[in-house]
Design an enzyme around this catalytic site. Sequence first.
Site, PDB file in Angstrom:
ATOM      1  N   CYS A 199      55.210  50.153  40.935  1.00 21.69           N
ATOM      2  CA  CYS A 199      54.525  49.296  41.905  1.00 21.69           C
ATOM      3  C   CYS A 199      54.692  47.816  41.554  1.00 21.69           C
ATOM      4  O   CYS A 199      54.248  47.376  40.489  1.00 21.69           O
ATOM      5  CB  CYS A 199      53.044  49.672  41.932  1.00 21.69           C
ATOM      6  SG  CYS A 199      51.980  48.507  42.781  1.00 21.69           S
TER       7      CYS A 199
ATOM      8  N   CYS B 297      51.381  46.035  40.867  1.00 18.56           N
ATOM      9  CA  CYS B 297      50.837  46.410  39.556  1.00 18.56           C
ATOM     10  C   CYS B 297      51.543  45.637  38.445  1.00 18.56           C
ATOM     11  O   CYS B 297      50.899  45.209  37.484  1.00 18.56           O
ATOM     12  CB  CYS B 297      50.992  47.909  39.317  1.00 18.56           C
ATOM     13  SG  CYS B 297      50.162  48.931  40.558  1.00 18.56           S
TER      14      CYS B 297
END
Length: 123
Positions: free
Chosen positions: A31, A34
């Site tokens: 991600c 993230c």
Amino acid sequence: MKEKKIAREERNQEKLANGDWVMAEFYATWCPHCQRMKPVVEEFKKLMVGTLEVVEVDIDQEPALTDFYTVESTPTFILFRKGQQLWRQSGELPLERLEKAVKGFTDSIKKAHVYCAAWIQLF
């Protein structure tokens, strides 16, 4: 390897269910949001030493916890106190927002303790 994964998942489940103050970050290694949050989370960990524990949960490695807390996007942050979810937010967040979420709850708990102690002293 599988034993380590099970042990980590059990340890994280125990912390989220019973920890005094815990901020869980549900993330994925793939991600991009993230990845951008990594330095923020590391700084947050340093700032919160002695106040709360930060638990990082990889959604791909710990799907049972991810499903249990109905995490549908990453990153997702959940603030717990003794297993109770107090606050939840998904997406990229500035450090100040994470701090504000924690301080809002911890400060109100401290005020309640002071009020109760003062009330008890009256009797």
